[in-house]
Motif scaffolding. Structure first.
Motif, short mmCIF file in Angstrom:
data_model
loop_
_atom_site.label_atom_id
_atom_site.label_comp_id
_atom_site.label_asym_id
_atom_site.label_seq_id
_atom_site.Cartn_x
_atom_site.Cartn_y
_atom_site.Cartn_z
N ASN A 464 12.13 13.57 25.93
CA ASN A 464 12.36 12.16 25.71
C ASN A 464 13.51 11.87 25.15
N PHE A 465 14.46 13.06 26.51
CA PHE A 465 16.18 13.44 26.12
C PHE A 465 16.93 13.04 26.81
N SER A 466 17.98 13.54 26.97
CA SER A 466 18.81 13.20 28.66
C SER A 466 18.09 13.01 29.82
N ARG A 467 18.16 12.53 30.65
CA ARG A 467 18.23 12.84 32.14
C ARG A 467 18.19 14.00 32.21
N VAL A 468 19.56 14.78 31.39
CA VAL A 468 19.70 16.20 32.41
C VAL A 468 18.32 17.01 31.67
N ILE A 469 18.83 16.67 30.63
CA ILE A 469 17.85 17.89 29.31
C ILE A 469 16.47 17.93 29.72
N ASN A 470 15.99 16.16 29.89
CA ASN A 470 14.39 15.93 30.11
C ASN A 470 14.50 17.34 31.02
N LEU A 471 15.03 17.10 32.41
CA LEU A 471 15.20 17.91 33.57
C LEU A 471 15.01 19.19 33.32
N ILE A 472 15.73 20.00 32.79
CA ILE A 472 15.77 21.19 32.01
C ILE A 472 14.84 22.16 31.50
N ILE A 473 14.37 21.02 30.30
CA ILE A 473 13.22 21.63 29.39
C ILE A 473 11.91 21.06 30.45
N LYS A 474 11.47 20.70 31.57
CA LYS A 474 10.36 19.92 32.07
C LYS A 474 10.77 21.63 33.17
N ALA A 475 11.38 21.46 33.32
CA ALA A 475 11.50 23.44 34.63
C ALA A 475 11.14 24.16 33.96
N VAL A 476 11.82 24.68 32.43
CA VAL A 476 11.25 25.70 31.66
C VAL A 476 9.59 25.87 31.57
N LEU A 477 8.85 24.28 30.95
CA LEU A 477 7.26 24.28 31.20
C LEU A 477 7.02 24.92 32.46
N CYS A 478 7.60 24.22 33.36
CA CYS A 478 7.07 24.36 35.08
C CYS A 478 6.42 26.22 35.60
N ILE A 479 7.93 26.74 34.98
CA ILE A 479 7.93 27.91 35.07
C ILE A 479 7.32 28.88 33.75
N LEU A 480 6.55 28.12 32.65
CA LEU A 480 6.55 29.01 31.94
C LEU A 480 4.90 29.02 32.02
N ILE A 481 3.95 27.25 31.70
CA ILE A 481 2.93 26.88 32.22
C ILE A 481 2.39 27.45 33.07
N PRO A 482 2.64 26.65 33.88
CA PRO A 482 1.38 27.40 35.48
C PRO A 482 1.11 28.83 35.29
N ASN A 483 2.88 30.03 35.39
CA ASN A 483 2.66 31.41 35.41
C ASN A 483 2.28 31.99 34.75
N THR A 484 1.71 31.83 33.31
CA THR A 484 1.07 31.82 32.61
C THR A 484 -0.10 31.46 32.82
N ILE A 485 -0.59 30.93 33.38
CA ILE A 485 -1.84 30.82 33.31
C ILE A 485 -2.73 31.38 34.55
N ILE A 486 -1.30 31.65 35.92
CA ILE A 486 -2.19 32.40 36.23
C ILE A 486 -2.15 33.50 36.55
N CYS A 489 -5.28 34.54 34.74
CA CYS A 489 -6.64 34.22 34.82
C CYS A 489 -6.85 35.05 36.07
N TYR A 490 -5.86 36.37 36.98
CA TYR A 490 -5.81 37.15 37.93
C TYR A 490 -5.21 38.53 37.57
N LYS A 491 -4.80 38.52 36.21
CA LYS A 491 -3.97 39.94 36.03
C LYS A 491 -5.01 41.42 35.88
N ASN A 492 -6.47 41.10 36.29
CA ASN A 492 -7.62 42.06 36.19
C ASN A 492 -7.89 42.53 37.73
N THR A 493 -7.14 41.75 38.37
CA THR A 493 -8.14 41.54 40.02
C THR A 493 -7.40 42.68 40.51
N PRO A 494 -8.00 43.26 41.75
CA PRO A 494 -7.39 43.70 42.62
C PRO A 494 -6.25 43.44 43.50
N GLU A 495 -6.10 42.36 44.29
CA GLU A 495 -5.05 41.76 44.50
C GLU A 495 -3.46 41.73 43.55
#
Length: 517
Positions: A464-486, A489-495
């Motif tokens: 709940n910040f300014s438009r630009v700050i919101n975009l930056i923080i959300k972009a960081v969350l998008c980079i960290l959360i989904p990629n960490t979960i993936i 989940c798959y770090k021990n698979t051959p693929e």
């Protein structure tokens, strides 16, 4: 002809594709920003509508491009110059005929423009028929040159096409920006596009003539009847596939215009522009590895083919899953920062756009293997069903839910048709593995990316910040959360290990080449 290894070719092509796409995206983005500021939003709608109409007309291409590229793989591998030259000579004749046919069919649409656009927007001062002719000539003229890019692609030299296209695209957009700022004239804007696209096509044609001088030889020799028969057979199948693809992917703009008009279509094109940039960027990977996968499928064991498929499919899921979450979480914030809140659409539209993006993207690995296996005839009629369902669902759901319903229709039509059938063909006939294996993996993919998406979206709502700050923080969350979960989940698979190893090898190869020179 190309003598480098599959790995070197893939790395070089992908690297050139990424760099080229970054430059094109940056310049294209600036050009669109200037477009929005200097011309009315209805011009965006016209741009999207006419492009969609001409995409439907491109059905005249009959899908022969894919069939010809496939026919070039073997003679290129065998360095059979005569076969290559005779195939390309036939290709040229076919594509010149197609260019003429597209232009003639395009002219036939002219009398019906008043029916397609029932009420001309007040902000559009130019004659719509005149504008349409610019789009038509630009589309039809490409067929007189573009057939030569097929040879570069089949010979794993996509990087040449990429560099050439990127250079002229950047020059085109710079010229268009200057034209808009100085004249604010849409006709001059389209003229710049026509001139630079023509020059780009002419340049790539001359490059191919210089690199493959033997194409001018063997003028008396005729194409092998067996190859010609195979091309015709594959072209018939890909024609039906192309009909389905165009009717599913390129009719939405026409239907949106019918239900909601050019203004809403203009807003939507900003969203589809950004998604198109993502799609083209990601496509650099899969377009540039198809020839390498064709070689794997031709000479390697089924075990090796399945290993490569799993690696490609995981990379495919990772990339498209991550980008889909970015579309949902970031799209509206980005539009607000870019052109203002008045250009935004409901979050539900972003969600449906992301779903369609993910569904289409998850077919990449499947389609790459299906095409390189040569399975053109399998499922050729099912895509017609997809097209019919899409049109039916679009009008039914569009009447009730408007734009959201039209986007829902696209997802539904894919889900009940080729979305399940193409994997069935690849696994049953190509890999010789029960298709249920793919289904299980895919369902797990969907569960993981849904969980990652919901988690990221709700955490992002606390911003709940300014438009630009919101975009930056959300972009960081998008980079960290989904990629960490993936990764978890798959770090021990051959693929996963194969993807990491391939990335490391690519990085080392690139840095080694940089050090050398």
């Amino acid at each position: 002809m190309n003598t480098d290894s599959r790995t070197v070719n893939s790395i070089r092509n992908i690297g050139a594709g990424f760099v080229g796409q970054i430059l094109q995206a940056a310049v294209g983005f600036i050009s669109r920003t200037v477009f929005i500021n200097y011309l009315a939003v209805e011009y965006l709608g016209i741009n999207g509508l006419f492009s969609s109409i001409l995409s439907v007309l491109s059905l005249t291409e009959l899908g022969v491009g894919t069939a010809f590229i496939y026919s070039l793989y073997k003679p290129l591998a065998e360095k059979n110059k005569q076969a290559i030259a005779t195939i390309m000579r036939l290709y040229k004749k076919v594509y010149i005929s197609i260019g003429i046919a597209v232009f003639i069919l395009g002219l036939c649409v002219l009398p019906f423009l008043d029916l397609i656009i029932e009420e001309k927007p007040e902000n559009v001062v130019e004659n719509l028929s005149f504008l349409y002719l610019f789009f038509l000539f630009n589309t039809a003229s490409t067929y007189f040159f573009n057939y030569k890019t097929a040879l570069l692609n089949a010979d794993q030299r996509n990087f040449i096409t990429t560099i050439n296209y990127a250079a002229f695209y950047i020059l085109q957009n710079i010229a268009q920006i200057i034209v808009l700022i100085v004249t604010k004239n849409f006709i001059y804007y389209l003229s710049a596009q026509l001139i630079f696209q023509f020059l780009g096509n002419l340049t790539i044609s001359l490059i191919v003539d210089r690199m493959y001088p033997f194409l001018k030889e063997f003028k008396k020799e005729k194409i092998d009847p067996i190859i010609k028969k195979q091309i015709i057979s594959n072209a018939k199948a890909t024609f039906l596939i192309r009909i389905g693809g165009v009717m599913v992917n390129n009719t939405d703009n026409i239907i949106v215009n019918y239900f909601s008009g050019l203004a809403l279509l203009g807003y939507l094109t900003n969203y589809t522009l950004l998604i198109g940039i993502l799609t083209t960027f990601i496509a650099q990977v899969f377009n540039n590895i198809s020839a390498s996968i064709a070689q794997v499928n031709a000479i390697e064991s089924k075990e090796k083919q399945y290993e490569i498929f799993n690696m490609v499919n995981l990379a495919n899921f990772w990339i498209y899953g991550f980008c889909s979450i970015c579309i949902i979480v970031l799209m509206n914030d980005f539009i607000v920062v870019w052109v203002g809140e008045s250009f935004t659409l409901p979050v539900s539209i972003s969600v449906m756009l992301a779903i369609n993006f993910f569904m289409l993207g998850m077919q990449n690995a499947i389609w790459t293997f299906k095409t390189t296996y040569g399975y053109f005839n399998e499922g050729k009629y099912l895509v017609i069903l997809t097209a019919v369902l899409n049109l039916g669902f679009s009008f039914a759901l569009g009447h009730v839910y408007g734009l959201l319903g039209i986007l829902m229709a696209t997802a539904l039509s894919r889900l009940v048709s080729n979305f399940w059938y193409d994997p069935y063909i690849v696994f049953k006939l190509g890999l010789k593995i029960p298709p249920v294996v793919y289904l299980k993996k895919f369902l797990i993919y969907v569960l993981i990316i849904t969980f990652a998406g919901i988690t990221t979206y709700y955490i992002a709502q606390f911003c709940n910040f300014s438009r630009v700050i919101n975009l930056i923080i959300k972009a960081v969350l998008c980079i960290l959360i989904p990629n960490t979960i993936i990764v978890l989940c798959y770090k021990n698979t051959p693929e996963f290990h194969k993807v990491v190893q391939t990335f490391k090898a690519s990085y080392q190869s690139i840095t080694k080449k940089i050090r050398k020179g």
